[in-house]
Scaffold this motif. Structure first.
Motif, PDB file in Angstrom:
ATOM      1  N   MET A 139       0.668  -1.575  -0.012  1.00  0.00           N
ATOM      2  CA  MET A 139      -0.236  -0.050   0.170  1.00  0.00           C
ATOM      3  C   MET A 139       0.754   1.377  -0.139  1.00  0.00           C
ATOM      4  N   ALA A 140       0.472   2.439  -1.041  1.00  0.00           N
ATOM      5  CA  ALA A 140       1.203   3.352  -0.800  1.00  0.00           C
ATOM      6  C   ALA A 140       1.202   3.909  -0.043  1.00  0.00           C
ATOM      7  N   GLY A 141       2.408   4.696   0.971  1.00  0.00           N
ATOM      8  CA  GLY A 141       2.315   5.349   1.920  1.00  0.00           C
ATOM      9  C   GLY A 141       2.635   4.498   3.200  1.00  0.00           C
ATOM     10  N   GLN A 142       3.367   2.849   3.217  1.00  0.00           N
ATOM     11  CA  GLN A 142       4.069   2.189   4.005  1.00  0.00           C
ATOM     12  C   GLN A 142       5.562   2.849   4.923  1.00  0.00           C
ATOM     13  N   ASN A 143       5.882   3.546   3.638  1.00  0.00           N
ATOM     14  CA  ASN A 143       7.158   4.308   4.281  1.00  0.00           C
ATOM     15  C   ASN A 143       7.205   5.313   4.940  1.00  0.00           C
ATOM     16  N   THR A 144       5.889   5.603   5.644  1.00  0.00           N
ATOM     17  CA  THR A 144       5.775   7.276   6.439  1.00  0.00           C
ATOM     18  C   THR A 144       4.642   6.395   7.534  1.00  0.00           C
ATOM     19  N   VAL A 145       4.525   7.082   8.746  1.00  0.00           N
ATOM     20  CA  VAL A 145       4.248   6.370   9.889  1.00  0.00           C
ATOM     21  C   VAL A 145       2.404   7.020   9.684  1.00  0.00           C
ATOM     22  N   ARG A 146       1.637   5.816   9.605  1.00  0.00           N
ATOM     23  CA  ARG A 146       0.527   5.999   9.115  1.00  0.00           C
ATOM     24  C   ARG A 146      -0.741   6.237  10.008  1.00  0.00           C
ATOM     25  N   SER A 147      -1.561   7.108   9.731  1.00  0.00           N
ATOM     26  CA  SER A 147      -2.223   8.137  10.568  1.00  0.00           C
ATOM     27  C   SER A 147      -3.304   6.867  10.904  1.00  0.00           C
ATOM     28  N   SER A 148      -3.935   7.330  12.482  1.00  0.00           N
ATOM     29  CA  SER A 148      -4.810   6.473  13.029  1.00  0.00           C
ATOM     30  C   SER A 148      -6.247   6.497  12.164  1.00  0.00           C
ATOM     31  N   VAL A 149      -6.276   8.230  11.509  1.00  0.00           N
ATOM     32  CA  VAL A 149      -6.899   8.388  10.726  1.00  0.00           C
ATOM     33  C   VAL A 149      -7.392   8.338   9.424  1.00  0.00           C
ATOM     34  N   PHE A 150      -8.378   7.227   9.474  1.00  0.00           N
ATOM     35  CA  PHE A 150      -9.097   6.510   7.152  1.00  0.00           C
ATOM     36  C   PHE A 150      -8.584   7.705   6.773  1.00  0.00           C
ATOM     37  N   ARG A 151      -7.815   8.017   6.140  1.00  0.00           N
ATOM     38  CA  ARG A 151      -7.295   9.743   5.855  1.00  0.00           C
ATOM     39  C   ARG A 151      -8.437   9.344   3.714  1.00  0.00           C
ATOM     40  N   ARG A 152      -8.272  10.585   3.056  1.00  0.00           N
ATOM     41  CA  ARG A 152      -8.970  10.678   2.167  1.00  0.00           C
ATOM     42  C   ARG A 152      -7.694   9.649   1.288  1.00  0.00           C
ATOM     43  N   SER A 153      -6.648  10.291   1.869  1.00  0.00           N
ATOM     44  CA  SER A 153      -5.006   9.663   0.952  1.00  0.00           C
ATOM     45  C   SER A 153      -4.062   8.878   1.954  1.00  0.00           C
ATOM     46  N   PHE A 154      -3.469   8.169   1.808  1.00  0.00           N
ATOM     47  CA  PHE A 154      -2.504   7.588   2.183  1.00  0.00           C
ATOM     48  C   PHE A 154      -0.897   8.328   1.936  1.00  0.00           C
ATOM     49  N   ARG A 155      -1.408   8.867   0.421  1.00  0.00           N
ATOM     50  CA  ARG A 155      -0.489   9.356  -0.239  1.00  0.00           C
ATOM     51  C   ARG A 155       0.230  10.277   0.174  1.00  0.00           C
ATOM     52  N   LYS A 156      -0.924  11.735   0.381  1.00  0.00           N
ATOM     53  CA  LYS A 156      -0.494  13.248   0.822  1.00  0.00           C
ATOM     54  C   LYS A 156      -0.812  13.715   2.244  1.00  0.00           C
ATOM     55  N   THR A 157       0.500  14.125   2.606  1.00  0.00           N
ATOM     56  CA  THR A 157      -0.029  14.501   3.688  1.00  0.00           C
ATOM     57  C   THR A 157      -0.523  15.951   3.864  1.00  0.00           C
ATOM     58  N   VAL A 158      -1.195  16.441   4.794  1.00  0.00           N
ATOM     59  CA  VAL A 158      -1.875  17.223   4.868  1.00  0.00           C
ATOM     60  C   VAL A 158      -1.771  18.099   6.403  1.00  0.00           C
ATOM     61  N   PRO A 159      -1.077  19.291   6.696  1.00  0.00           N
ATOM     62  CA  PRO A 159      -0.968  19.905   7.843  1.00  0.00           C
ATOM     63  C   PRO A 159      -2.641  19.936   8.220  1.00  0.00           C
ATOM     64  N   SER A 160      -2.127  19.760   9.813  1.00  0.00           N
ATOM     65  CA  SER A 160      -2.834  19.946  10.995  1.00  0.00           C
ATOM     66  C   SER A 160      -3.710  21.233  11.710  1.00  0.00           C
ATOM     67  N   ALA A 161      -5.260  21.247  11.161  1.00  0.00           N
ATOM     68  CA  ALA A 161      -5.320  22.523  11.961  1.00  0.00           C
ATOM     69  C   ALA A 161      -5.955  22.900  12.681  1.00  0.00           C
ATOM     70  N   VAL A 162      -6.020  23.352  13.202  1.00  0.00           N
ATOM     71  CA  VAL A 162      -6.229  24.165  15.067  1.00  0.00           C
ATOM     72  C   VAL A 162      -7.033  25.392  15.605  1.00  0.00           C
ATOM     73  N   ARG A 163      -7.178  26.074  14.532  1.00  0.00           N
ATOM     74  CA  ARG A 163      -7.846  27.587  14.236  1.00  0.00           C
ATOM     75  C   ARG A 163      -8.208  28.774  13.412  1.00  0.00           C
TER      76      ARG A 163
END
Ligand SMILES: Cc1ncc(COP(=O)(O)O)c(C=O)c1O
Length: 452
Positions: free
Chosen positions: A1-25
């Motif tokens: 599966m793509a993205g296995q070389n990164t630590v995968r989020s526990s959130v089932f995201r839209r894409s395992f290939r793309k990292t997105v910023p984490s919004a807080v405010r």
């Protein structure tokens, strides 16, 4: 599966290939991430936010409701907040909906499912049980659930699920920049040809056509394509003549986004069912609405709609939607979104975005109000699109993100696969300076993507 070389989020995201910023405010037109980076929300997330982020009075209304009563099931109770809000929304939807009723859901797809089933039950209960088909258009998007996907035309989003859905006829959609009829008059006469396609499809359905669902201004799939003169009026007339219910999907265009309460008002047409979501709560809570005319509601003669979700008319979402509607009205945000009105922020957006046409790779800038599309081409005279694998719109978006600008990229406007465009749909509280800054960043981002 793509993205296995990164630590995968526990959130089932839209894409395992793309990292997105984490919004807080969020505040006004801005969103901040955990790193302290600020982003100008030039797309209202995905054409969701019209009133701006972080408006305290919306949070207060939601908190107050949650404190008093967080939830009851609609099979056991109604609530004052739902009753008041439904009345206010019917008023907002205008004369055509007087005496009608509003069915509340948690978003656009749920609302589309609701509208499809409501149309079917209306026909069954009014003695037209043979009517079961919902006609729609080729390049359209009505949601991600299977019923909504079956009436959508967005190839990328539905192809692999097609074996799981029952499909009805899809008719052509006017897209003047790439008109099927190859016209030379800005589609002045093509609207009627596209409407004739619908009439033909209704006739071919042999009495089984129940409804026609459409986006008054194409949303994500084509990127803010405005219909040619006469088209929607003709569509409405054809549906009426054939007893086919007209469902206007205003998930993206409703609640002021185009400068009218609902976009159908630009063409003075009166749908039987109107669907709203996104701007309905401006994103403060999951919320959708199916607004039905008196004719449709009266048609459910058995007195019971055979449909329901646990979270229909959720009180906290009702409180959010009601406070958003009040904010829209008190701050005249629908008027601010009207690009046909001199001096509005929407007129400034139109003017500023049109300067993108100076760029070699921008084929068309289109839209209405605060819903705009920018289509990219690799060759302007022939309108040749970029190869889909270049992901040109995605590259522009990544370059914009680096500069602190959020836009919404889509591919497939030409044939469902190729064709790149951006959707621009900022909150109505954006200022001229913020628009000019955004367009400057966008120009640089487009140039960067073209030179990579
Ligand atoms: C016109 C239209 N209909 C339906 C939907 C689906 O809405 P949701 O994503 O809230 O389910 C969308 C979403 O973009 C939309 O643009």
């Amino acid at each position: 599966m793509a993205g296995q070389n990164t630590v995968r989020s526990s959130v089932f995201r839209r894409s395992f290939r793309k990292t997105v910023p984490s919004a807080v405010r969020g505040e006004g037109v801005y969103v901040w991430d955990t790193e302290g980076n600020r982003y100008l929300d030039f797309s209202g997330s995905a054409a969701v936010n019209l009133i701006g982020h972080g408006v305290p009075e919306i949070a207060s209304a939601m908190t107050e409701q949650a404190r008093q009563l967080e939830f009851v099931h609609t099979s056991q109770f109604t609530t004052p907040v739902a009753e008041d809000y439904a009345r206010e929304l019917l008023d907002f939807a205008g004369e055509n909906f007087q005496g009608g009723a509003v069915y509340f859901t948690c978003g656009g797809s749920e609302s589309v499912e609701t509208a499809l089933k409501l149309a079917r039950q209306y026909h069954v209960e009014t003695g037209q049980g043979e009517r079961c088909q919902v006609l729609s258009r080729t390049q359209s998007y009505h949601g991600s659930t299977l019923g909504a996907l079956s009436v959508s035309g967005n190839r990328r989003r539905r192809e692999i699920y097609l074996p799981m859905v029952r499909e009805f006829a899809h008719v052509g959609i006017p897209y003047c920049y790439r008109c099927d009829y190859d016209c030379k008059d800005g589609c002045r006469n093509c609207g009627l040809k596209y409407a004739a396609e619908l009439e033909q499809a209704i006739e071919s359905a042999n009495g089984a056509a129940a409804a026609f669902i459409f986006e008054p201004v194409s949303g994500a799939t084509l990127g803010a394509v405005v219909p040619p003169p006469g088209y929607l009026q003709k569509i409405a007339e054809v549906c009426r003549r054939h007893g086919v219910l007209l469902i206007a999907d205003e998930v993206m265009t409703g609640m002021g986004r185009t400068g009218k309460n609902f976009a159908v008002e630009h063409w003075d047409i009166a749908p039987d069912i109107l669907i709203a979501a996104k701007g309905l709560s401006s994103g403060y809570a999951p919320l959708g609405a199916v607004i039905a005319t008196k004719k449709v509601v009266d048609g459910i003669v058995s007195g019971a709609f055979l449909h329901g979700f646990t979270y229909n008319a959720h009180p906290v979402s009702m409180a959010a939607g009601r406070a958003v509607l009040r904010r829209l009205q008190q701050h005249n945000l629908v008027q601010a979104s009207d690009s046909g009105r001199e001096g509005t922020i929407a007129a400034s957006l139109e003017r500023s975005l049109s300067t993108l046409l100076e760029l070699k790779t921008v084929g068309e800038v289109r839209g209405i109000g605060l819903l705009r599309g920018v289509e990219f081409v690799s060759d302007k005279p022939s309108k040749k699109p970029f190869a889909p694998e270049l992901n040109f719109a995605g590259r522009v978006t990544a370059a914009a993100l680096k500069r602190g600008l959020l836009v919404y990229p889509i591919q497939g406007c030409v044939d469902g696969i190729s064709g790149d465009h951006l959707l621009i749909a900022p909150p109505a509280v954006i200022t001229e300076e913020q628009i000019d800054w955004s367009v400057r960043q966008l120009k640089e981002s487009i140039e960067e993507a073209a030179h990579r």
